[in-house]
Scaffold this motif. Structure first.
Motif: not given
Length: 121
Positions: A81-93, A108-118
């Motif tokens: 849960q990401m609240d009070r988001l800032k421009p500097e939080d933008a990234a692929i998560y 970490y040995g296993y990774w997901g494909q990522g999701t973009q946060v703008t």
């Protein structure tokens, strides 16, 4: 082992998003789950993690008090849960699974494909 992130998108500064990481091939008491992010031109950063046994959590300083990690063992899903988001939080998560957890990506040995946060107005 598979991890699938969802919930990213475009949000205005000050807004909120909830990312989900649905895992399969293991249960959440077997691996710690970490959330990482990578902004364009920057290194991957450990944002938060939840440990496999006691559910203890870690947050990087820049998100403390704004982000909350949680898990639903019945759904095999970890949330950020990401609240009070800032421009500097933008990234692929990305979410990732590892035995020992912590903020370091090489644990970490296993990774997901990522999701973009703008985060933009």
């Amino acid at each position: 082992v598979q991890l699938v992130e969802s919930g990213g998108g475009l949000v205005q500064p000050g807004g909120s998003l909830r990312l989900s990481c649905e895992v399969s091939g293991f249960t959440l008491d077997y691996y710690a789950i970490g959330w990482f992010r990578q902004a364009s031109g920057k290194e991957r950063e450990g944002v938060s993690c939840i440990n496999r046994i006691n559910g203890s959590t870690y947050y990087t300083d820049s998100v403390k008090g704004r982000f909350t990690i949680s898990r639903d063992n019945a759904k095999n899903t970890v949330y950020l849960q990401m609240d009070r988001l800032k421009p500097e939080d933008a990234a692929i998560y990305y979410c990732a699974a590892g035995y020992s957890g912590g903020p370091l990506a090489h644990k970490y040995g296993y990774w997901g494909q990522g999701t973009q946060v703008t985060v933009s107005s």
